[in-house]
Scaffold this motif. Structure first.
Motif, PDB file in Angstrom:
ATOM      1  N   LEU A  18      17.546 -10.958 -17.675  1.00 24.92           N
ATOM      2  CA  LEU A  18      18.489 -12.695 -16.986  1.00 24.92           C
ATOM      3  C   LEU A  18      17.767 -13.313 -16.430  1.00 24.92           C
ATOM      4  N   SER A  19      17.388 -12.653 -15.279  1.00 22.40           N
ATOM      5  CA  SER A  19      16.676 -13.670 -14.207  1.00 22.40           C
ATOM      6  C   SER A  19      15.158 -14.039 -14.698  1.00 22.40           C
ATOM      7  N   ALA A  47      14.741 -14.396 -18.245  1.00 24.12           N
ATOM      8  CA  ALA A  47      15.292 -15.959 -18.881  1.00 24.12           C
ATOM      9  C   ALA A  47      15.252 -17.131 -17.996  1.00 24.12           C
ATOM     10  N   GLU A  48      15.657 -17.176 -16.658  1.00 21.12           N
ATOM     11  CA  GLU A  48      16.029 -18.307 -16.013  1.00 21.12           C
ATOM     12  C   GLU A  48      14.679 -18.784 -15.710  1.00 21.12           C
ATOM     13  N   LYS A  78      12.935 -20.619 -18.925  1.00 20.81           N
ATOM     14  CA  LYS A  78      13.632 -22.246 -18.905  1.00 20.81           C
ATOM     15  C   LYS A  78      13.172 -23.102 -18.165  1.00 20.81           C
ATOM     16  N   ILE A 111      17.990 -15.412 -25.819  1.00 21.65           N
ATOM     17  CA  ILE A 111      18.834 -14.504 -24.992  1.00 21.65           C
ATOM     18  C   ILE A 111      19.188 -13.518 -26.489  1.00 21.65           C
ATOM     19  N   THR A 117      21.263  -9.798 -27.191  1.00 25.09           N
ATOM     20  CA  THR A 117      22.601  -8.917 -26.566  1.00 25.09           C
ATOM     21  C   THR A 117      22.602  -8.163 -27.893  1.00 25.09           C
ATOM     22  N   HIS A 177      19.913  -6.423 -23.119  1.00 28.21           N
ATOM     23  CA  HIS A 177      18.871  -7.616 -23.614  1.00 28.21           C
ATOM     24  C   HIS A 177      17.655  -7.921 -23.898  1.00 28.21           C
ATOM     25  N   PRO A 200      23.697 -20.328 -32.349  1.00 31.96           N
ATOM     26  CA  PRO A 200      23.551 -18.981 -31.921  1.00 31.96           C
ATOM     27  C   PRO A 200      24.301 -18.415 -33.495  1.00 31.96           C
ATOM     28  N   THR A 260      24.959 -13.955 -34.835  1.00 29.89           N
ATOM     29  CA  THR A 260      24.966 -13.071 -34.747  1.00 29.89           C
ATOM     30  C   THR A 260      24.419 -11.717 -36.082  1.00 29.89           C
ATOM     31  N   PHE A 289      23.953 -10.205 -31.129  1.00 32.78           N
ATOM     32  CA  PHE A 289      24.150 -12.006 -31.358  1.00 32.78           C
ATOM     33  C   PHE A 289      23.520 -12.892 -29.938  1.00 32.78           C
ATOM     34  N   GLU A 317      21.494 -15.996 -28.962  1.00 35.75           N
ATOM     35  CA  GLU A 317      22.029 -17.262 -28.726  1.00 35.75           C
ATOM     36  C   GLU A 317      20.652 -18.479 -27.758  1.00 35.75           C
ATOM     37  N   ARG A 318      20.600 -19.972 -27.467  1.00 35.36           N
ATOM     38  CA  ARG A 318      19.389 -20.188 -27.291  1.00 35.36           C
ATOM     39  C   ARG A 318      20.448 -20.405 -26.122  1.00 35.36           C
ATOM     40  N   VAL A 319      19.561 -20.935 -24.771  1.00 31.66           N
ATOM     41  CA  VAL A 319      19.503 -21.211 -22.893  1.00 31.66           C
ATOM     42  C   VAL A 319      19.271 -22.688 -23.478  1.00 31.66           C
ATOM     43  N   ASP A 320      20.082 -23.203 -22.970  1.00 32.47           N
ATOM     44  CA  ASP A 320      20.702 -24.633 -23.186  1.00 32.47           C
ATOM     45  C   ASP A 320      20.583 -25.717 -21.833  1.00 32.47           C
TER      46      ASP A 320
END
Lengths: 107, 233
Positions: free
Chosen positions: A9-10, A12-13, A16, A24, A26, A41, A76, A78, A102, A104-107
């Motif tokens: 997750l770090s 992913a940040e 971005k 992401i 999950t 993830h 997003p 599933t 699931f 989803e996009r990081v926005d």
């Protein structure tokens, strides 16, 4: 090597932050002998680079493909794997388990 | 996921603070609850249960499916006392995935030979505990029998609301410990949280057997709801 899902997750940040479109994925549910636990993830960028896993490698390709659509339209979704005949998905889990992922996009 | 939520998630994890991200998997709607705010949340019961197990999971509430991304800091054990019991506890803690630190200012006890591959601090608890930042996901075992060493750690553990505090010593020793802590201003209810004598009552005799009873008691404190926990006889 990135060991834990948390490190992922770090990353992913960071992706971005570097200006990439990022999704992401999950694992939100498992049945039977699923290879990766709920909460695992996989992160995907707009170029198809990915990190982490949601299965032992069985369905990553399909998730990466789906992630491209999620990055494009921002919706997003599933997706479920492992019930090959009943879904539009050709890929299945050879271990006999089923998973729901699931994305989803990081926005 | 909103980038701002992702950032908070990553920051909270780095700071060893519990956090739950709640995602409505139908709508994609998300919100984030920090550990300190869980008690007042509408889903408090679900969030607390998920955090206690340290596992992400799906829940259904009023026909809606929510996915809880749970970030619980890895549980730690801090032992005060580089004693025989700690030597037995160290490999057990590693097997059970606890992050272990042993503190003892007595350099004759705190030697790497006695504790290979263990984080060992040959210093006074009051010197090193501020840096270790005790929290709700830390267990503290007081094993020295010496109030000079144990008490500063006990005070810190009580203030930090550590999920487990165990203290070695007879009932008489513990009664005197309770008196000293009352003099420090702690209430009786706070002091009831101390497991003393330390360890589950399984008739342990050897240091290794006592270590098993301590690990068992720590796991129970971590995983069982307080309401379901059996009162100590």
């Amino acid at each position: 090597m990135l060991a834990s899902d948390d490190d992922i997750l770090s990353r992913a940040e960071a992706w971005k932050g570097a200006g990439k479109g990022v999704a992401i994925a999950t694992v939100i549910e498992t049945w039977g002998s699923a290879p990766r636990p709920v909460g695992s993830h996989l992160i995907i960028d707009e170029d198809g680079n990915f990190l982490g896993s949601v299965s032992g490698g069985c369905v990553e390709g399909a998730v990466v493909a789906e992630a491209a659509d999620v990055i494009a339209d921002g919706k997003p979704r599933t997706i479920e794997f492992g019930v090959a005949d009943e879904t539009a998905w050709r890929v299945g889990l050879s271990c006999g388990g089923r998973i729901r992922v699931f994305v989803e996009r990081v926005d | 996921m909103r980038l701002d939520l992702l950032k908070i998630l990553n920051e909270e994890r780095a700071a060893r603070r519990a956090t739950v991200l709640i995602t409505n998997t139908q709508s994609g709607e998300q919100r984030l609850v920090k550990g300190a705010d869980i008690a007042g949340d509408a889903l408090a019961e679900h969030l607390d249960a998920a955090l206690r197990m340290g596992k992400s999971r799906s829940i259904e509430v009023d026909g809606q499916t929510y996915f809880l991304t749970v970030q619980a800091p890895p549980a730690r054990i801090i032992c005060i006392g580089a004693v025989h019991i700690s030597q037995a506890l160290a490999p057990m803690a590693r097997l059970a995935d606890f992050d272990l630190t042993i503190i003892d200012p007595r350099t004759a006890f705190a030697t790497p030979e006695r504790f290979p591959d263990v984080r060992l601090l040959a210093q006074w608890p009051q010197e090193v505990l501020p840096d270790l930042r005790l929290d709700r996901y830390t267990a503290v075992c007081l094993l020295t029998h010496d109030p000079k060493i144990d008490d500063p750690a006990l005070i810190a553990a009580l203030r930090a609301e550590c999920f487990y505090i165990g203290a070695l010593g007879s009932r008489k020793t513990h009664a005197r410990r309770v008196e000293r802590m009352m003099a420090e201003g702690f209430a009786e209810a706070d002091l009831k949280r101390i497991h003393a004598p330390i360890g589950l009552d399984i008739g342990s005799v050897s240091p290794a057997e006592i270590a098993v009873s301590v690990i068992g008691e720590i796991i129970a404190a971590l995983r069982k709801k307080p309401l379901r926990a059996e009162p100590k006889a």
